[in-house]
Write an enzyme that holds these catalytic residues in place. Structure first.
Site, mmCIF file in Angstrom:
data_model
loop_
_atom_site.group_PDB
_atom_site.id
_atom_site.type_symbol
_atom_site.label_atom_id
_atom_site.label_comp_id
_atom_site.label_asym_id
_atom_site.label_seq_id
_atom_site.Cartn_x
_atom_site.Cartn_y
_atom_site.Cartn_z
ATOM 1 N N CYS A 81 0.839 -1.196 0.000
ATOM 2 C CA CYS A 81 0.000 0.000 0.000
ATOM 3 C C CYS A 81 0.878 1.252 0.000
ATOM 4 C CB CYS A 81 -0.931 0.008 1.209
ATOM 5 S SG CYS A 81 -2.171 1.327 1.173
ATOM 6 N N CYS A 85 -1.928 4.008 7.099
ATOM 7 C CA CYS A 85 -2.964 4.195 8.116
ATOM 8 C C CYS A 85 -2.565 3.458 9.392
ATOM 9 C CB CYS A 85 -4.305 3.683 7.600
ATOM 10 S SG CYS A 85 -4.829 4.499 6.078
ATOM 11 N N CYS A 88 -4.370 0.073 10.267
ATOM 12 C CA CYS A 88 -4.515 -0.932 9.204
ATOM 13 C C CYS A 88 -4.343 -2.341 9.775
ATOM 14 C CB CYS A 88 -3.487 -0.696 8.109
ATOM 15 S SG CYS A 88 -3.557 -1.918 6.767
#
Length: 359
Positions: A81, A85, A88
């Site tokens: 990714c 975040c 996550c």
């Protein structure tokens, strides 16, 4: 199939043990009969009890465990990714991606086992081959497998209009993850890359979905940084077909614990805080709430190796790959609660042909 065979073998072994114990007991009873004269009556009673045990065992053999149907499957074909975040729970622990022909073979196996909806996720699914790998899978599932619903979850940052031009016809739903309508809050969470605006991407993708007739959806993870927000105005403006609101979830080995790549503890909110957020947005008709319990038990998740992930114990315990042992065998180790799946509204009007949206 392997589990069913083991169950049958176990019951056969039980019957053999019962028969052997019966023979030993009869010998003892014979001795008792010689000594007391009451052996015959006791033997008769014992034989009746043994017959009852056999009857129940034979009857139970006809009851086989119900194997879940993979009606809706979430395929996380990549863990990579471009966002970071903090909460996550499917992190970049590997960079592995199946060759596309193997992925297609697995998808066909799932279709043959009853799959009606496939959701592609990650990681960020548009990273691989600039979205072409994903696009080919989307086209295969809709065109070749004729699935009623094909969907994607993305952060939206890497999607380009040319992708919709090539693959938009084959996609039913595109969900964009957005946790806040304050750009600074998104940056605190880690839902950003460089100087790019996550919210600009969100609105741009929503516009393309409308232009290319793809149902638009929003996913939000409620956590300590956004739990006090009022998002009603923005959701009304963007008008998604569904707004999935998740309670921040901790998964051992992913976003918590010694080998985790994220530390989600500082994002965790209480059940009451989550409920307060839901109450504040109760008039939003497209809102679909998802508590921790619903998320753990009611999703069929395939990882990058096409293994089902069992999250019931607060971690991700993988089955064997469906490519090696088949769907029926692997799904028995998925921890999937089919009743909870239906209770949370997991099956809905998910084909854009049935939605009759005003584009």
């Amino acid at each position: 199939m392997l589990l069913s065979t083991q169950i049958v073998f176990g019951k056969m072994l039980l019957q053999v043990c019962i028969t052997n114990l019966h023979s030993i007991f009869v010998s003892i009873l014979d001795w008792i009969g010689i000594s007391t004269g009451r052996g015959r009556a006791v033997r008769v009673a014992h034989k009746a009890a043994v017959r009852e045990v056999h009857r129940k065992t034979d009857k139970s053999e006809a009851v086989t465990p119900k194997i879940p149907t993979p009606t809706s499957v979430n395929y996380h074909f990549t863990r990579q990714c471009n966002y970071k975040c903090g909460f996550c729970f499917h992190t970049a622990k590997t960079s592995f991606v199946l060759p596309i022909e193997d992925a297609k073979r697995g998808l066909r196996l799932l279709k043959e086992s009853g799959m009606e909806k496939i959701n592609f996720s990650g990681g960020e699914p548009f990273l691989q081959e600039k979205g072409d790998f994903l696009g080919k899978l989307v086209q295969f599932c809709k065109q070749d497998l004729q699935l009623p619903s094909v969907s994607i979850v993305s952060n939206g940052s890497l999607i380009r209009e040319i992708w919709f031009q090539k693959y938009g016809d084959y996609l039913d739903i595109l969900a964009i993850s957005c946790d806040s309508f304050d750009e600074d809050t998104n940056k605190l969470i880690g839902r950003t890359q460089g100087r790019k605006s996550h919210l600009d991407n969100l609105y741009r993708v929503q516009s393309w979905c409308k232009d290319y007739k793809v149902a638009f959806k929003i996913n939000s993870v409620i956590n300590t940084f956004n739990v006090e927000e009022d998002m009603r105005e923005y959701i009304a403006e963007l008008s998604p077909v569904r707004w999935k609101v998740f309670q921040c979830l901790v998964i051992e080995g992913e976003n918590a614990g010694e080998n985790a790549l994220r530390e989600a503890e500082r994002f965790v909110i209480s059940d009451q805080q989550f409920q307060d957020f839901l109450d504040r947005h109760s008039d939003v008709t497209c809102l679909v709430p998802e508590s921790n319990q619903k998320m753990r038990d009611s999703y069929l998740i395939l990882d990058e190796y096409m293994r089902f992930l069992d999250c019931r114990e607060g971690r991700k315990d993988p089955s064997k790959s469906i490519l090696d042992v088949g769907v029926e065998n692997a799904i028995q180790f998925s921890g999937f609660d089919e009743k909870m799946f239906l209770k949370r509204g997991g099956k809905y009007m998910w084909s854009k042909a049935d939605m009759r949206l005003e584009w």
